[in-house]
Design an enzyme around this catalytic site. Structure first.
Site, mmCIF file in Angstrom:
data_model
loop_
_atom_site.group_PDB
_atom_site.id
_atom_site.type_symbol
_atom_site.label_atom_id
_atom_site.label_comp_id
_atom_site.label_asym_id
_atom_site.label_seq_id
_atom_site.Cartn_x
_atom_site.Cartn_y
_atom_site.Cartn_z
ATOM 1 N N GLY A 12 0.822 -1.204 0.000
ATOM 2 C CA GLY A 12 0.000 0.000 0.000
ATOM 3 C C GLY A 12 0.857 1.255 0.000
ATOM 4 O O GLY A 12 2.090 1.198 0.141
ATOM 5 N N ASP A 13 0.193 2.405 -0.230
ATOM 6 C CA ASP A 13 0.863 3.707 -0.204
ATOM 7 C C ASP A 13 1.974 3.815 -1.245
ATOM 8 O O ASP A 13 2.975 4.497 -1.033
ATOM 9 C CB ASP A 13 1.425 4.010 1.203
ATOM 10 N N LYS A 16 -0.643 5.303 -5.528
ATOM 11 C CA LYS A 16 -1.722 5.009 -6.492
ATOM 12 C C LYS A 16 -2.548 6.254 -6.765
ATOM 13 O O LYS A 16 -2.990 6.489 -7.887
ATOM 14 C CB LYS A 16 -2.640 3.896 -5.940
ATOM 15 N N GLY A 40 -5.857 5.427 2.131
ATOM 16 C CA GLY A 40 -5.613 6.871 2.090
ATOM 17 C C GLY A 40 -4.888 7.162 0.801
ATOM 18 O O GLY A 40 -3.787 6.678 0.588
ATOM 19 N N HIS A 41 -5.539 7.881 -0.098
ATOM 20 C CA HIS A 41 -4.906 8.220 -1.372
ATOM 21 C C HIS A 41 -4.706 9.727 -1.427
ATOM 22 O O HIS A 41 -5.659 10.482 -1.289
ATOM 23 C CB HIS A 41 -5.793 7.792 -2.553
ATOM 24 N N THR A 320 -1.419 7.811 6.090
ATOM 25 C CA THR A 320 -2.370 8.885 5.784
ATOM 26 C C THR A 320 -3.569 8.809 6.720
ATOM 27 O O THR A 320 -4.115 9.830 7.136
ATOM 28 C CB THR A 320 -2.898 8.725 4.335
ATOM 29 N N LEU A 353 10.658 8.330 -7.428
ATOM 30 C CA LEU A 353 12.055 8.106 -7.809
ATOM 31 C C LEU A 353 12.938 9.232 -7.273
ATOM 32 O O LEU A 353 14.083 9.015 -6.892
ATOM 33 C CB LEU A 353 12.146 8.012 -9.343
HETATM 34 P P1 GTP Z 1 -1.659 5.376 -2.260
HETATM 35 O O1 GTP Z 1 -2.331 4.910 -1.033
HETATM 36 O O2 GTP Z 1 -0.971 4.304 -3.024
HETATM 37 O O3 GTP Z 1 -2.531 6.240 -3.113
HETATM 38 O O4 GTP Z 1 -0.480 6.284 -1.812
HETATM 39 P P2 GTP Z 1 -0.629 7.405 -0.751
HETATM 40 O O5 GTP Z 1 -1.356 8.542 -1.352
HETATM 41 O O6 GTP Z 1 -1.176 6.812 0.515
HETATM 42 O O7 GTP Z 1 0.865 7.750 -0.440
HETATM 43 P P3 GTP Z 1 1.327 8.789 0.660
HETATM 44 O O8 GTP Z 1 0.432 8.906 1.796
HETATM 45 O O9 GTP Z 1 2.734 8.394 0.932
HETATM 46 O O10 GTP Z 1 1.220 10.152 -0.092
HETATM 47 C C1 GTP Z 1 1.790 10.327 -1.248
HETATM 48 C C2 GTP Z 1 2.280 11.766 -1.229
HETATM 49 O O11 GTP Z 1 3.409 11.802 -2.044
HETATM 50 C C3 GTP Z 1 1.256 12.665 -1.835
HETATM 51 O O12 GTP Z 1 1.346 13.941 -1.273
HETATM 52 C C4 GTP Z 1 1.643 12.678 -3.295
HETATM 53 O O13 GTP Z 1 1.276 13.861 -3.939
HETATM 54 C C5 GTP Z 1 3.154 12.574 -3.168
HETATM 55 N N1 GTP Z 1 3.795 11.891 -4.288
HETATM 56 C C6 GTP Z 1 3.241 11.032 -5.183
HETATM 57 N N2 GTP Z 1 4.162 10.652 -6.079
HETATM 58 C C7 GTP Z 1 5.312 11.286 -5.744
HETATM 59 C C8 GTP Z 1 6.622 11.302 -6.288
HETATM 60 O O14 GTP Z 1 6.930 10.653 -7.280
HETATM 61 N N3 GTP Z 1 7.554 12.067 -5.652
HETATM 62 C C9 GTP Z 1 7.254 12.794 -4.547
HETATM 63 N N4 GTP Z 1 8.233 13.495 -3.977
HETATM 64 N N5 GTP Z 1 6.032 12.813 -4.016
HETATM 65 C C10 GTP Z 1 5.078 12.066 -4.599
HETATM 66 P P1 IMP Z 2 -7.124 -3.063 8.036
HETATM 67 O O1 IMP Z 2 -7.224 -3.048 6.568
HETATM 68 O O2 IMP Z 2 -7.483 -1.781 8.680
HETATM 69 O O3 IMP Z 2 -7.825 -4.247 8.628
HETATM 70 O O4 IMP Z 2 -5.571 -3.267 8.402
HETATM 71 C C1 IMP Z 2 -4.880 -4.492 8.126
HETATM 72 C C2 IMP Z 2 -3.447 -4.213 7.722
HETATM 73 O O5 IMP Z 2 -3.424 -3.566 6.471
HETATM 74 C C3 IMP Z 2 -2.680 -3.304 8.670
HETATM 75 O O6 IMP Z 2 -1.322 -3.696 8.662
HETATM 76 C C4 IMP Z 2 -2.815 -1.935 8.040
HETATM 77 O O7 IMP Z 2 -1.766 -1.083 8.407
HETATM 78 C C5 IMP Z 2 -2.726 -2.320 6.570
HETATM 79 N N1 IMP Z 2 -3.406 -1.362 5.690
HETATM 80 C C6 IMP Z 2 -4.735 -1.289 5.422
HETATM 81 N N2 IMP Z 2 -4.988 -0.301 4.558
HETATM 82 C C7 IMP Z 2 -3.803 0.251 4.236
HETATM 83 C C8 IMP Z 2 -3.413 1.296 3.358
HETATM 84 O O8 IMP Z 2 -4.218 1.945 2.654
HETATM 85 N N3 IMP Z 2 -2.081 1.556 3.296
HETATM 86 C C9 IMP Z 2 -1.157 0.858 4.010
HETATM 87 N N4 IMP Z 2 -1.478 -0.136 4.855
HETATM 88 C C10 IMP Z 2 -2.793 -0.444 4.960
HETATM 89 MG MG MG Z 3 -2.322 5.188 0.984
#
Ligand code: GTP
Ligand code: IMP
Ligand code: MG
Length: 429
Positions: A12-13, A16, A40-41, A320, A353
């Site tokens: 995750g994270d 996406k 959390g996206h 997130t 990257l």
């Molecule tokens: P998904 O759950 O997969 O959607 O990822 P996420 O949104 O949970 O990831 P995270 O909470 O780590 O947040 C991503 C943050 O990094 C956001 O603020 C994005 O705008 C930012 N981000 C996304 N791609 C890049 C990248 O290539 N480089 C940098 N520096 N930041 C990025």
């Molecule tokens: P649950 O989905 O809340 O039951 O959590 C089960 C496991 O999945 C835990 O380790 C969470 O931290 C992980 N998890 C669930 N959703 C996410 C996500 O969006 N990003 C990262 N880890 C997640």
């Molecule tokens: Mg996320």
């Protein structure tokens, strides 16, 4: 390009949100097919900065005419309403949302059970480290065929009657099983309500009233969404199936029991939306250029010391939804090869990257011959060069190209993200 699935390839994270936002510029409909408020996206685009949990990222993209919360998801009304209110504040047209009538709803007792379960195991082992959003208990009720579905809200009187009855049963169950933890617990509204003896319907009333107001009638929000998708496919429109969590958190393929309770891969994109498997022509895996994990469970390429501290600081690697610090590791090619194979990936998107800019040597996890990992060190491109300003494959430093080719595990690279903004994306032809 009829339907494209975008899945997370790690825990995750992976970013996406950013990749779906980029691809949604070409999508008529975006669908979330699994998971719920545990996701959390994060998205940053010309409309602002957004943190979405249940609602598809296409909602923050003016191109997508419709956004669907599919039948494989488990929405929680309070979370959905919170997200809609935040979108409204930024001027987004929220009436482009539909929730499938067959999606199971997370109820207050689901989140309460999740949290009490974690709380009661805190000092022991076997804690999963869930996000506490009631995901597992809700899917358990679904499989047990006793869940509440979004479509049940369309007959609101019967819904409330059943809700009250179930509430009593579930409260009795929770009291019986988590008695000692209840006294100390102040984790959620339900626990507080149980302690004070009142019933938690007020918030539900408010949420339903808000949705009725905004959509005029719940029928405009909750429906069988499959005909919408089938019609779009017949017309040759583009559908984007947006994954949540990552394949290593998949209940069948992930690092069980330290997984989420849904299926997160490409097969689930079909099952959780109603888009036929044969229509999913493109299957994109999103991979962060290193690895992160939040919650419990093994992570064979985990970093220690300086690299972890450094990356956490520059990339703000905190959950997130929960704010927990994420554990960080080097890219794990052993797991990734399985993800590629099991999902028939046609392309990969590599994110973040730029975060590796500062590392003269970068680790890559490879098979050590006995089922474990060995870290192979390969030259980085930093600190002299930076990928941040690059907008084409050719402009990337040679060492960065080598690194991307290495971690793509033989799958064509489609996108490389070098920054948070939509324009900070390299489309690789
Ligand atoms: P998904 O759950 O997969 O959607 O990822 P996420 O949104 O949970 O990831 P995270 O909470 O780590 O947040 C991503 C943050 O990094 C956001 O603020 C994005 O705008 C930012 N981000 C996304 N791609 C890049 C990248 O290539 N480089 C940098 N520096 N930041 C990025
Ligand atoms: P649950 O989905 O809340 O039951 O959590 C089960 C496991 O999945 C835990 O380790 C969470 O931290 C992980 N998890 C669930 N959703 C996410 C996500 O969006 N990003 C990262 N880890 C997640
Ligand atoms: Mg996320």
């Amino acid at each position: 390009m009829p339907a494209t699935a975008v899945i997370g390839g790690q825990w995750g994270d992976e970013g996406k949100g950013k990749i779906v936002d980029f691809m949604a510029q070409n999508a008529d409909i975006v669908v979330r097919y699994a998971g719920g408020g545990n996701a959390g996206h994060s998205v940053e685009n010309e409309n602002g900065k957004f943190a979405l949990r249940t609602i598809p990222c296409g909602m923050v993209n003016s191109h997508s005419r419709m956004n669907i919360v599919g039948r494989g998801t488990v929405p929680e009304l309070g979370i959905v309403v919170g997200e809609l209110q935040a979108l409204e504040e930024k001027g987004i047209d929220i009436t482009r949302l539909r929730i499938d009538a067959a999606a199971h709803l997370v109820m207050p007792w689901h989140s309460a059970k999740d949290r009490l379960e974690e709380e009661s195991k805190r000092k022991g082992n076997n804690s999963i480290g869930t996000t506490g959003n009631g995901i597992g208990p809700c899917y358990a009720d679904k499989i047990d065929r006793v869940g509440f579905r979004a479509g049940d809200l369309l007959d609101i009187n019967t819904f409330y009657e059943n809700f009250r009855q179930r509430f009593k049963q579930r409260v009795a169950y929770l009291k019986r099983n988590y008695r000692s933890h209840f006294k100390r617990c102040s984790c959620c509204d339900l626990c507080r309500d149980i302690i004070s003896g009142s019933v938690a319907v007020c918030q539900l009333h408010e949420n339903i009233a808000y949705l009725k107001r905004k959509f005029e009638s719940l029928d405009n929000l909750i429906c069988d969404t499959r005909p919408i998708l089938w019609e779009a496919l017949d017309k040759g429109q583009n559908i984007l199936l947006e994954g949540a969590q990552g394949f290593m958190l998949d209940i069948d393929h992930g690092t069980y029991p330290y997984v989420t309770s849904s299926c997160t891969g490409v097969a689930s994109a079909a099952q959780g939306s109603g888009v036929p498997v044969n229509e999913i022509k493109e299957r994109i895996g999103v991979f962060k250029s290193y690895t992160s994990r939040v919650g419990e469970g093994d992570m064979p390429t985990q970093m220690a010391g300086y690299p972890e501290r450094k990356i956490r600081e520059i990339a703000h690697e905190y959950g997130t939804v929960t704010g927990r610090p994420r554990r960080l590791g080097w890219f794990d090619t052993v797991f990734v090869k399985e993800v590629v194979r099991a999902n028939g990936l046609t392309g990969v998107a590599i994110t973040r990257l730029d975060i590796l800019d500062d590392f003269p040597l970068i680790g890559v996890g490879i098979d050590n011959g006995t089922g474990g990992r060995r870290i192979d060190w390969i030259p980085g491109w930093g600190p002299k060069e930076s990928v941040g300003p690059c907008r084409t494959w050719d402009s990337l430093p040679e060492a960065a190209k080598d690194y991307c080719n290495r971690i793509a595990c033989g799958v064509p690279i489609k996108y490389i993200s070098v920054g948070p903004g939509r324009e900070e994306t390299i489309v690789v032809s």
